[in-house]
Design an enzyme around this catalytic site. Sequence first.
Site, PDB file in Angstrom:
ATOM      1  CG  ASP A  68      -4.314  -1.552   0.655  1.00  0.00           C
ATOM      2  OD1 ASP A  68      -3.564  -2.201   1.392  1.00  0.00           O
ATOM      3  OD2 ASP A  68      -4.279  -0.310   0.584  1.00  0.00           O
TER       4      ASP A  68
ATOM      5  CB  SER B  44      -0.971  -0.034   1.188  1.00  0.00           C
ATOM      6  OG  SER B  44      -2.006   0.905   1.025  1.00  0.00           O
TER       7      SER B  44
END
Length: 280
Positions: A153, A40
């Site tokens: 993510d 991320s």
Amino acid sequence: MAKRISLVLGSGGARGLAHIGVIHYLDEQGYEIVSVSGSSIGALVGGFYAAGKLDEYEKWVRTLDAFDIIKLLDFEGEGGLLSGVKLMKRLEEFVGEVNIEDLPIAFSAVASDIENEKEIWIKEGKLLDAIRASIAIPMFFAPYEIGGKRLVDGGVLNPVPIAPTFGDDTEETIAVNLGAKMVHRDLLGKPTKKEIGFVKAIGSYLSSLSFRKGILQDSLFAVAQKSFDTMQSDLSRIKLAAYPPDTLIEIPRDLCGMLEFNRANEIIEYGYTKAKEVLE
């Protein structure tokens, strides 16, 4: 001789700006970062560092105001609030079109394949594609497709991606966990008038979007953020217990909100201070 290290940068929204401070400290102390694994925001910061463009990104994020953020909000995503197109175009201005395999530093971005429920390590292909997939926070960013896989993510499955560094020819693995135990106190000091104005401006803008009121009502998005944060924190504990790094730098998960990029200066400084505290 400089110590060759593998650097692992965890997920956690705006708290990931602390990664920049950690990198500054490592560079100052003569560590040689030869491998970066990121999830991320860790993939974003790590990718820019591996490409030699972190300074440009840092200068930009330190100056963000409400107007700059609003210009990046493109409510056109399918499967998420934002498509992310505007943000990625802005990031491309800093790093250009570069492939991971051409970077001077080994780099791995971690994303999550939601259809096959698998963790994906992206070690080749376009750097910005890898970053876009890794930062696709569920509900906030639309998923991103690479190689026929629908990715979200990296923090969904691996918030602190140590495993991609196992084959590295390095002397030490240093990991930064952004989901550490909460301290329940203000670590960044009181926000400035500019920062308070930033929050109010963003809030007013979002509230004006009538077609999104269902999402914003009763802080539904805030609840989703908190839930995701809690999930990542629990996963981090499990991953770190299974694959402990040589050195762990822990950033409290209540350091700041997931989207408080307006506090970049304080967050970067906190990361630097924390790295110094741990490594000295």
